[in-house]
Design an enzyme around this catalytic site. Sequence first.
Site, PDB file in Angstrom:
ATOM      1  N   SER A  48       0.817  -1.197  -0.032  1.00 23.67           N
ATOM      2  CA  SER A  48       0.070  -0.041   0.007  1.00 23.67           C
ATOM      3  C   SER A  48       0.944   1.358   0.193  1.00 23.67           C
ATOM      4  O   SER A  48       0.915   1.922   0.822  1.00 23.67           O
ATOM      5  CB  SER A  48      -0.887  -0.008   1.243  1.00 23.67           C
ATOM      6  N   HIS A  90      -3.665  -5.860   2.542  1.00 22.71           N
ATOM      7  CA  HIS A  90      -2.471  -6.754   3.094  1.00 22.71           C
ATOM      8  C   HIS A  90      -3.400  -8.049   3.257  1.00 22.71           C
ATOM      9  O   HIS A  90      -2.679  -9.242   3.522  1.00 22.71           O
ATOM     10  CB  HIS A  90      -2.145  -6.573   4.222  1.00 22.71           C
ATOM     11  N   GLU A 116      -4.380  -2.786   9.165  1.00 21.05           N
ATOM     12  CA  GLU A 116      -3.846  -3.488  10.164  1.00 21.05           C
ATOM     13  C   GLU A 116      -4.503  -3.118  11.715  1.00 21.05           C
ATOM     14  O   GLU A 116      -4.944  -2.046  11.951  1.00 21.05           O
ATOM     15  CB  GLU A 116      -2.459  -2.708  10.378  1.00 21.05           C
ATOM     16  N   GLU A 163       1.562  -9.673   6.425  1.00 22.31           N
ATOM     17  CA  GLU A 163       2.533  -9.180   7.647  1.00 22.31           C
ATOM     18  C   GLU A 163       2.508 -10.424   8.513  1.00 22.31           C
ATOM     19  O   GLU A 163       2.879 -10.081   9.779  1.00 22.31           O
ATOM     20  CB  GLU A 163       2.213  -8.061   7.951  1.00 22.31           C
ATOM     21  N   ASP A 198      -3.978   0.543  11.823  1.00 19.42           N
ATOM     22  CA  ASP A 198      -3.320   1.467  10.833  1.00 19.42           C
ATOM     23  C   ASP A 198      -4.757   1.044   9.725  1.00 19.42           C
ATOM     24  O   ASP A 198      -4.653   0.130   9.125  1.00 19.42           O
ATOM     25  CB  ASP A 198      -2.122   0.647  10.194  1.00 19.42           C
ATOM     26  N   GLU A 238      -3.249   5.180  12.696  1.00 18.53           N
ATOM     27  CA  GLU A 238      -2.551   5.638  11.654  1.00 18.53           C
ATOM     28  C   GLU A 238      -3.194   5.607  10.346  1.00 18.53           C
ATOM     29  O   GLU A 238      -4.330   4.847   9.993  1.00 18.53           O
ATOM     30  CB  GLU A 238      -1.539   4.325  11.530  1.00 18.53           C
ATOM     31  N   ASP A 255       1.662   8.005   7.783  1.00 19.19           N
ATOM     32  CA  ASP A 255       2.269   7.147   7.037  1.00 19.19           C
ATOM     33  C   ASP A 255       2.351   7.729   5.681  1.00 19.19           C
ATOM     34  O   ASP A 255       3.024   8.355   5.011  1.00 19.19           O
ATOM     35  CB  ASP A 255       1.697   5.806   7.084  1.00 19.19           C
ATOM     36  N   LYS A 281       9.786   5.008   7.296  1.00 21.53           N
ATOM     37  CA  LYS A 281      10.284   3.652   6.310  1.00 21.53           C
ATOM     38  C   LYS A 281      11.331   4.235   5.670  1.00 21.53           C
ATOM     39  O   LYS A 281      11.129   5.009   4.780  1.00 21.53           O
ATOM     40  CB  LYS A 281       8.974   3.165   5.712  1.00 21.53           C
ATOM     41  N   HIS A 331       8.852  -1.725   9.208  1.00 18.37           N
ATOM     42  CA  HIS A 331       9.263  -2.661   8.144  1.00 18.37           C
ATOM     43  C   HIS A 331       8.353  -2.158   6.888  1.00 18.37           C
ATOM     44  O   HIS A 331       7.356  -1.250   7.024  1.00 18.37           O
ATOM     45  CB  HIS A 331       8.992  -3.887   8.612  1.00 18.37           C
ATOM     46  N   LYS A 337       7.274  -1.303  14.138  1.00 15.31           N
ATOM     47  CA  LYS A 337       5.986  -1.892  13.613  1.00 15.31           C
ATOM     48  C   LYS A 337       6.487  -2.926  12.884  1.00 15.31           C
ATOM     49  O   LYS A 337       7.131  -2.613  11.655  1.00 15.31           O
ATOM     50  CB  LYS A 337       5.122  -0.932  12.969  1.00 15.31           C
TER      51      LYS A 337
END
Length: 423
Positions: free
Chosen positions: A42, A162, A171, A212, A249, A292, A319, A344, A372, A395
Site C-alpha cells: 500500500s 494486505h 492493520e 504481515e 493502521d 494511523e 504514514d 520507513k 518494516h 511496527k
Amino acid sequence: MAKINKIWAREILDSSGNPTVECACQLDTGYIAVSSVPAGTSTGTHEAIELRDMDKKRYLGQGVLKAVNNVNTVLGPSIMGMDPTDQKSIDKKLNQTDGTDNKSKMGANATLAVSEVTSKAGAVASNMTLYSWINVLAQQQGLEPYLKMPTPLFNMINGGLHGAGNLDFQEFHIIPASSKSFAEGLEAGVEIYHTIGLNLERRGAIHSVGEEGGYAPNLFTNSDALEIFVESIKQTNYSIGRDVFLGLDVAANSFFKNGEYLIRDKTSPMDDNQLMDFYKTLNNQYRLAVLEDPFAEDAWASWKKLYAMFKGQVTIVGDDLLATNPKRVEKAIAEKACDAVLVKPNQIGTVSETINVIKIARQAKWKIVVSHRSKETNDYFIADFSVGVGADYCKFGAPARGERVAKYNRLSAIENEIFRYQK
Ligand code: PGA
Ligand code: ZN
C-alpha cells in the site's frame, strides 16, 4: 581508516515472492557486509520511487535488474574508496548521483540498499554493534544520545491490501504497555496472537495469515476484528488498558473512492465527517492508543480536525500522509495534522535522510514509529535502526513468519545485550 573496496548488488526474493535488491559492501580489510531492502504494497504517492523493470518477460514485470545495475555500474563506483564511517558524505554522494527529488533516476531500492549496507560496514569498521553505530550517526545529526527498546505494534489481523479482501482496515494492532520490557511485551503478544487464532477457528472464520503474518479472517465488519481482540485478551492473563492497548493502521487511501470512504461496517459511503464520527464511536468503545492513516494522504483539513479532536488521547500516526519526507513532516507539524511519524527508510531512500526526518519530528515532540514494509526479507537492519534512533514504537508485523520474527528476535538479542552491558 577503513575504505570501501567494492559494492555489488543482485536480485533476491522478498517474502511475497517478488524480486528485491540485495547489496554487498567489501572493505579493504576484506570484511563483507550484506543488506537487502523491502517493498510496500500500500505505497503512498508521495514516496520515493522504487525502480521495477516492467519487463513482462521476467517476473511478471517485477524484476529489479535496472536497480541492481544502477548499484553495480553507477552508485557503487561513485563511493569507491570512501570511508564507510562517513555515512553523511556517502549518502550525499548517492543523492547527488541520483540528482532527482524522489530517487526516480537510480531508484530508492538501489540508493537505500547501498546506504544501508555501508552503515553496516561502518559499524564493523568502528568496532560497534549496528544499533550503537546507528546511535552515533543519529547523534551526529543532532538526535539525543539514548538507546531505547521500542514498544512493538503487533499487527495481529491483516485487512485492506494486505488481507484476503474481507476487511477494509489494513492493520489491527495489539500494543503492550510501554512499561513492560521487550521480552514481557513479546510474550504477551505471542500469547494473545495464538488466542486470537483459536477464537477465529472456533467461529469458523478463516484464520490463514495475510502479508504481515497477522490473521486474514472472513469477518463481517472491521469492528468485529476489535471485538475478537477484546474477547481474546479476556481469555489471557492480560487486561486492556493496563497490560495491552489497541491500535489501527486504517490505511484509508485504499478505500477512498470518488471523494468518499466505503467500509463494510456501513451500508453507504461516508464523507470525511461521517468517517470521523465513526472513529469517535470506535474510540469510545475500544479506547484506541494509536491510529494511523485515518484519512487519505492529501486530506489535510480532515487530519487537522481529527488530531484536534483526539489530541492527548490517541496518538495519530502519519504514514502515507508524510511518506518519511522532511517537507511533508514540516508541513504536518506547522498545520498540527498529527503527532507521530511512521518511519520507513525506503520511502526516502538513504539512512541519513531517514534520521533527518526523525530529528525534525523529535524537535516537535512527536512520537517515532519505525516500520518494516509488507514485503520483507530476513534482514534485521530495521530492528537495530529502531533502537539506535531511540524510536518509541516499532511496527514489524505479527509475531509470526520468518521475515517478521527476524526483527523481533533481533530486538530480543539487543535487549539481552544492553541489559548485560548495564549489569
Ligand atoms: P506497506 O504497508 O508496506 O504495504 O506500504 C505498511 C503500512 O501501511 O504501514
Ligand atoms: Zn501504514
